[in-house]
Design a protein around this motif. Structure first.
Motif, short mmCIF file in Angstrom:
data_model
loop_
_atom_site.label_atom_id
_atom_site.label_comp_id
_atom_site.label_asym_id
_atom_site.label_seq_id
_atom_site.Cartn_x
_atom_site.Cartn_y
_atom_site.Cartn_z
N ALA A 55 10.73 -8.83 4.64
CA ALA A 55 9.41 -8.77 4.52
C ALA A 55 8.49 -9.83 4.95
O ALA A 55 7.48 -9.96 5.76
N ALA A 56 8.95 -10.92 4.13
CA ALA A 56 8.20 -12.09 4.29
C ALA A 56 8.38 -12.91 5.47
O ALA A 56 7.28 -13.21 6.11
N GLY A 59 7.35 -9.85 8.41
CA GLY A 59 5.72 -9.27 8.29
C GLY A 59 4.83 -10.13 9.30
O GLY A 59 4.83 -11.25 9.14
N ARG A 66 2.51 -12.21 1.30
CA ARG A 66 3.84 -12.03 1.59
C ARG A 66 4.95 -12.83 0.81
O ARG A 66 5.92 -12.61 0.20
N ALA A 135 3.43 -6.33 3.45
CA ALA A 135 3.89 -7.43 4.43
C ALA A 135 3.21 -7.32 5.69
O ALA A 135 3.23 -8.05 6.82
N SER A 210 0.43 -4.83 -3.96
CA SER A 210 0.60 -3.90 -2.65
C SER A 210 -0.71 -3.18 -2.78
O SER A 210 -1.32 -3.10 -1.65
#
Length: 266
Positions: A55-56, A59, A66, A135, A210
């Motif tokens: 995701a980091a 994203g 993130r 993300a 989130s």
């Protein structure tokens, strides 16, 4: 949904599914070779670290959030991975998995994969949805910053409960004079499951981070699922069934909170 990049989310989600499938396949092969499937517990935290990393990296949302989430998940997940490895190394099969496979009718490869490894991989993907959604959305601001800060604080409380609880139990078991006794001091005097309560706080904290940006709040089913696992299925409830037969445990149950910490009864 304003600011939500569906195509970027699809890339992250599919990549996460693929990596988790590969991780569980490798874990199954290791478990089959060493003839015990509790090795799946070692890959539990690691799977979330991999999803957070995906995701980091992939994203396209706010970079600060993130990488903050990745760092938090990595600290939690790598600690848990090492703890589960050290806990199970050189030991036999976990009675939980023995009972599970007996109820399922045997330990054929199909049954083992379906009941243990596929189930865990899908659970990891679903619980990690807040990481994936977070993300692909924009920066946190205003009230969202307050919500995210509370989330980080709750994550920190969870990490302390989980890591300190595990350390206290490990030290207790390492003392030969405690053989056959019930651990009822430290955090274990406030809750019978400080490690599971810590996990609970960690994942609600990550969800708050989130939820600080729309539509992260819609992933609330993910921490609810984790709570269900921790309290009612593979976590506290299952452990209570086996522990309740040990001398002294019923008395410990009467004076100590089941899950949420509170001062012990006299």
């Amino acid at each position: 949904m304003n600011g939500f990049d569906w195509s970027n989310f699809a890339v992250i989600s599919l990549a996460s599914l693929l990596v988790l499938a590969l991780l569980q396949a490798a874990t199954y092969l290791i478990g089959r070779r060493i003839r015990r499937y509790n090795v799946v517990d070692v890959s539990w935290g690691l799977g979330f670290v991999l999803v957070a990393l995906i995701a980091a990296v992939l994203g396209e949302g706010d970079g600060l959030r993130r990488w903050l989430i990745f760092v938090l998940v990595a600290i939690w997940g790598l600690r848990l991975t090492w703890h589960m490895y050290a806990k199970s190394a050189g030991k036999g099969e976990d009675p939980r998995y023995v009972a599970m496979l007996e109820r399922a009718g045997g330990d054929s490869p199909t049954t083992v994969i379906r009941k243990i490894f596929a189930t865990q991989g899908l659970s990891q993907w679903f619980v990690s949805l807040p990481l994936q959604v977070s993300a692909v959305v924009g920066a946190t601001s205003g009230l969202g910053t307050v919500v995210a800060t509370i989330g980080v604080a709750l994550w920190a409380v969870g990490l302390v409960f989980e890591s300190v609880g595990d350390h206290q139990l490990r030290q207790f078991k390492a003392d030969p004079s405690n053989s056959g006794k019930i651990m009822d001091s430290g955090l274990w005097a406030w809750t019978r499951h400080p490690n599971y309560f810590g996990d609970f706080c960690v994942w609600w904290g990550l969800w708050l981070i989130s939820a600080s940006v729309w539509p992260g709040v819609l992933t609330v089913l993910s921490p609810l699922a984790m709570t269900y696992f921790l309290v009612y299925t593979t976590g506290a409830r299952l452990l209570e069934k086996s522990m309740s037969r040990r001398p002294g445990y019923p008395e410990y149950q009467q004076r100590t909170s089941y899950f949420l910490p509170r001062p012990p009864k006299r």
